[in-house]
Design a protein around this motif. Structure first.
Motif, PDB file in Angstrom:
ATOM      1  N   PHE A  52     -16.525 -39.425 -18.970  1.00 52.48           N
ATOM      2  CA  PHE A  52     -15.385 -39.217 -19.877  1.00 52.48           C
ATOM      3  C   PHE A  52     -14.442 -40.409 -19.838  1.00 52.48           C
ATOM      4  N   LYS A  53     -13.695 -40.550 -20.942  1.00 51.25           N
ATOM      5  CA  LYS A  53     -12.624 -41.544 -20.937  1.00 51.25           C
ATOM      6  C   LYS A  53     -11.467 -40.968 -20.135  1.00 51.25           C
ATOM      7  N   ASN A  54     -10.704 -41.820 -19.527  1.00 47.97           N
ATOM      8  CA  ASN A  54      -9.447 -41.351 -18.955  1.00 47.97           C
ATOM      9  C   ASN A  54      -8.543 -40.946 -20.119  1.00 47.97           C
ATOM     10  N   ILE A  55      -7.575 -40.068 -19.846  1.00 47.02           N
ATOM     11  CA  ILE A  55      -6.769 -39.553 -20.963  1.00 47.02           C
ATOM     12  C   ILE A  55      -5.504 -40.387 -21.154  1.00 47.02           C
ATOM     13  N   GLU A  56      -5.400 -41.013 -22.314  1.00 47.83           N
ATOM     14  CA  GLU A  56      -4.183 -41.777 -22.625  1.00 47.83           C
ATOM     15  C   GLU A  56      -3.198 -40.840 -23.279  1.00 47.83           C
ATOM     16  N   TYR A  57      -1.936 -40.953 -22.884  1.00 44.62           N
ATOM     17  CA  TYR A  57      -0.943 -40.088 -23.526  1.00 44.62           C
ATOM     18  C   TYR A  57       0.286 -40.914 -23.896  1.00 44.62           C
ATOM     19  N   THR A  58       1.024 -40.432 -24.876  1.00 40.82           N
ATOM     20  CA  THR A  58       2.266 -41.111 -25.236  1.00 40.82           C
ATOM     21  C   THR A  58       3.446 -40.193 -24.939  1.00 40.82           C
ATOM     22  N   TYR A  91       0.541 -30.469  -9.407  1.00 45.58           N
ATOM     23  CA  TYR A  91       0.107 -31.675  -8.694  1.00 45.58           C
ATOM     24  C   TYR A  91       1.075 -32.829  -8.835  1.00 45.58           C
ATOM     25  N   LYS A  92       1.063 -33.671  -7.816  1.00 46.80           N
ATOM     26  CA  LYS A  92       1.833 -34.912  -7.884  1.00 46.80           C
ATOM     27  C   LYS A  92       0.901 -35.947  -8.516  1.00 46.80           C
ATOM     28  N   ILE A  93       1.304 -36.421  -9.678  1.00 44.50           N
ATOM     29  CA  ILE A  93       0.427 -37.366 -10.388  1.00 44.50           C
ATOM     30  C   ILE A  93       0.602 -38.763  -9.792  1.00 44.50           C
ATOM     31  N   LEU A 109       0.868 -42.765 -14.003  1.00 46.50           N
ATOM     32  CA  LEU A 109       2.090 -42.618 -14.803  1.00 46.50           C
ATOM     33  C   LEU A 109       2.498 -43.967 -15.389  1.00 46.50           C
ATOM     34  N   ARG A 110       2.344 -45.012 -14.587  1.00 47.48           N
ATOM     35  CA  ARG A 110       2.726 -46.348 -15.052  1.00 47.48           C
ATOM     36  C   ARG A 110       1.867 -46.764 -16.248  1.00 47.48           C
ATOM     37  N   ARG A 111       0.550 -46.480 -16.146  1.00 44.09           N
ATOM     38  CA  ARG A 111      -0.357 -46.899 -17.236  1.00 44.09           C
ATOM     39  C   ARG A 111      -0.427 -45.870 -18.357  1.00 44.09           C
ATOM     40  N   LYS A 112       0.234 -44.750 -18.187  1.00 46.45           N
ATOM     41  CA  LYS A 112       0.156 -43.636 -19.140  1.00 46.45           C
ATOM     42  C   LYS A 112      -1.295 -43.273 -19.428  1.00 46.45           C
ATOM     43  N   ARG A 113      -2.059 -43.179 -18.345  1.00 47.56           N
ATOM     44  CA  ARG A 113      -3.478 -42.846 -18.445  1.00 47.56           C
ATOM     45  C   ARG A 113      -3.886 -41.991 -17.250  1.00 47.56           C
ATOM     46  N   ILE A 114      -4.279 -40.758 -17.520  1.00 43.08           N
ATOM     47  CA  ILE A 114      -4.640 -39.851 -16.430  1.00 43.08           C
ATOM     48  C   ILE A 114      -6.147 -39.922 -16.189  1.00 43.08           C
ATOM     49  N   GLY A 115      -6.515 -40.171 -14.943  1.00 48.11           N
ATOM     50  CA  GLY A 115      -7.926 -40.353 -14.596  1.00 48.11           C
ATOM     51  C   GLY A 115      -8.731 -39.069 -14.803  1.00 48.11           C
ATOM     52  N   ALA A 116      -9.812 -39.194 -15.557  1.00 41.83           N
ATOM     53  CA  ALA A 116     -10.666 -38.024 -15.781  1.00 41.83           C
ATOM     54  C   ALA A 116     -11.272 -37.555 -14.455  1.00 41.83           C
ATOM     55  N   GLY A 117     -11.680 -38.513 -13.633  1.00 41.51           N
ATOM     56  CA  GLY A 117     -12.284 -38.170 -12.336  1.00 41.51           C
ATOM     57  C   GLY A 117     -11.298 -37.428 -11.445  1.00 41.51           C
ATOM     58  N   TRP A 118     -10.065 -37.872 -11.481  1.00 43.75           N
ATOM     59  CA  TRP A 118      -9.003 -37.226 -10.685  1.00 43.75           C
ATOM     60  C   TRP A 118      -8.798 -35.791 -11.168  1.00 43.75           C
ATOM     61  N   LEU A 119      -8.798 -35.594 -12.505  1.00 45.78           N
ATOM     62  CA  LEU A 119      -8.631 -34.243 -13.064  1.00 45.78           C
ATOM     63  C   LEU A 119      -9.782 -33.320 -12.646  1.00 45.78           C
ATOM     64  N   VAL A 120     -10.991 -33.854 -12.721  1.00 46.07           N
ATOM     65  CA  VAL A 120     -12.166 -33.055 -12.354  1.00 46.07           C
ATOM     66  C   VAL A 120     -12.064 -32.659 -10.879  1.00 46.07           C
TER      67      VAL A 120
END
Ligand code: EPU
Length: 326
Positions: free
Chosen positions: A228-234, A246-248, A253-264
Motif C-alpha cells: 500500500f501507499k502511505n496515506i498522505e493527508y492535508t 496512538y501517539k503518531i 506528522l512532519r511529512r503529513k504521511r502516515i505509514g501504511a505499515g505502521w497502521l497495519v
C-alpha cells in the motif's frame, strides 16, 4: 477478458516468432505468483518493443509492458494478452549524466554510478526491479525519490503514437506517482543527472542502506515490496480517531504521511495468514508468499487490511502494487 483468437495469435507469431505462449508469470514476478501470459515477449531493444506494440494494436491484442516484476501482482488466471518484458540493459555514463535503458536494474545502476564517483543515488542500491519501473512509480526509499534524480525520460506516447522526450517537470512526479500512471506511455530510457561524489563514500552509504533494509524489511521472502501507499493527508482532522489511541510518530506528522505499515502494525495484523500468504511479521506493509500462495490469498489479505484500517482508524489505504489480469 476474452481469449485471443487463433488468428490473432498466428498473426503475432508470424512476425515475432521468438514469442512464448502460455508463459507462467509466477516465474517472472518477485511474488512468484501469477498464471500464464497467453503471449510473452522479451524485447531486447526499444524498437523491438515498439514493433510488438504496433502489431498488438493492429491485431486488437491487449498488451502490457512490464519491468522487473518486483511491484506486480498477476492474477491466478494469468493475462489473456501480450506481456512485453523490457530487457534492454544498456547503460552509459557521461560526465554527471547516467543514461539507462528501461530494463537496467536499479541496484546495478546505483552501484555503477557510485563507482564512477557520482553521488545522490546510493539509496537505489537495494530496490528490486528496473529503472523504467522505478520512474513509472516514482520509487524511493530512505529519503530519496526518482523525481530528485531524473533529468529526462524517453518514452513512446501511445495515444499520440510517437516517441517523446519528457523533462523532469513533464513527468509530473508525485508520491509514488507520475504522468506514466495516468496516460499510456512506454518508458524506453531514463537519464539521471547526479551530483559529483566520492566513490568510497558512496560505497559506504550503499552498505549502510543495504544493512538498514536487512534490519527493517523482510528478507529472503517473496514479496512485491510495499503493498500500500502511505496515506498522505492535508486536513489534520483525518487523524482524529487515530490520535485517540496512538501517539503518531513525529516524522509522520512532519511529512503529513502516515505509514501504511505502521497502521497495519497498530491494527494488530502482522503475521496474519491466509492460505500461504502472510502479512510479514517484520513489516506491516509487506505481504509475503510463504510458498505456493495464490493471488487470491494476497487479495484476501489486502481486503482484510483495508477493511480493518478503515473501520479502526477511518483511513483508506490505496494499493501501491500494480495488478495485472484481474
Ligand atoms: N513501522 C512500524 N511497524 C511496521 C512497519 C513500520 O511501527 O510494521 C514504523 C517504523 O518503525 C517507522 C515508520 O513506521 O517508524 C516508517 O516505517 P519505514 O521506515 O519502514 O517506512 P515506510 O513508510 O513503511 C517507506 C516506503 C518503502 C521504503 C521505506 C524506507 C512506501 C509505501 N514505503 O516505507 O518503500 O523502502 O519507506 O525508506 O512509501 C515500496 O515502496 O515498495 C517500499 C518498500
Amino acid at each position: 477478458m476474452k481469449e485471443l483468437t487463433p488468428k490473432q495469435i498466428r498473426s503475432f507469431l508470424v512476425t515475432i516468432p521468438s514469442t512464448k505462449m502460455d508463459e507462467p508469470m509466477a516465474e517472472h514476478t518477485y511474488l512468484k505468483i501469477g498464471g500464464p501470459a497467453r503471449l510473452y515477449y522479451v524485447a531486447a531493444k526499444a524498437d523491438e518493443a515498439l514493433e510488438a506494440i504496433k502489431i498488438a494494436q493492429k491485431e486488437g491484442i491487449p498488451w502490457y509492458v512490464m519491468g522487473g516484476g518486483s511491484n506486480l501482482l498477476v492474477s491466478d488466471e494469468g493475462y489473456r494478452g501480450l506481456v512485453i518484458q523490457m530487457a534492454d540493459r544498456t547503460l552509459e555514463v557521461k560526465d554527471r549524466a547516467v543514461t539507462a535503458a528501461a530494463g537496467v536494474l536499479i541496484g546495478f545502476l546505483a552501484r555503477k554510478a557510485a563507482e564512477k564517483g557520482l553521488g545522490g543515488f546510493e539509496w537505489g542500491a537495494g530496490i528490486p526491479g528496473t529503472i523504467g519501473g522505478a520512474v513509472y512509480g516514482n520509487a524511493g526509499c530512505f529519503g530519496g525519490e526518482m523525481k530528485d534524480v531524473t533529468a529526462s525520460v524517453e518514452a513512446y506516447d501511445v495515444n499520440r503514437g510517437e516517441l517523446v522526450t519528457l523533462s523532469n517537470q513533464e513527468c509530473r512526479f508525485g508520491y509514488r506517482d507520475s504522468l506514466f500512471k495516468h496516460g499510456p506511455h512506454v518508458i524506453f530510457s531514463v537519464t539521471l543527472q547526479l551530483p559529483s561524489g566520492n566513490a568510497a563514500e558512496s560505497k559506504m552509504k550503499i552498505d549502510e542502506i543495504i544493512s538498514r533494509r536487512r534490519k527493517e524489511q523482510p528478507q529472503g521472502a517473496f514479496s512485491a515490496g510495499c503493498l500500500f501507499k502511505n496515506i498522505e493527508y492535508t486536513d489534520d482532522s483525518t487523524l482524529d480517531v487515530l490520535k485517540r489511541s496512538y501517539k503518531i510518530p513525529t516524522e509522520m506528522l512532519r511529512r503529513k504521511r502516515i505509514g501504511a505499515g505502521w497502521l497495519v502494525d497498530k491494527a494488530g495484523l502482522k503475521g496474519t495468514t491466509i492460505g500461504n500468504a502472510q502479512i510479514s511479521p517484520a513489516h506491516g506493509n509487506f505481504i509475503v508468499n510463504l510458498g505456493g500462495a495464490r493471488a487470491q490469498d494476497i487479495l484476501a489479505l489486502s481486503s482484510l487490511v483495508k477493511m480493518k484500517v478503515r473501520d479502526e482508524f477511518g483511513m483508506l489505504l490505496e494499493n501501491e502494487v500494480q495488478l495485472l489480469g484481474f
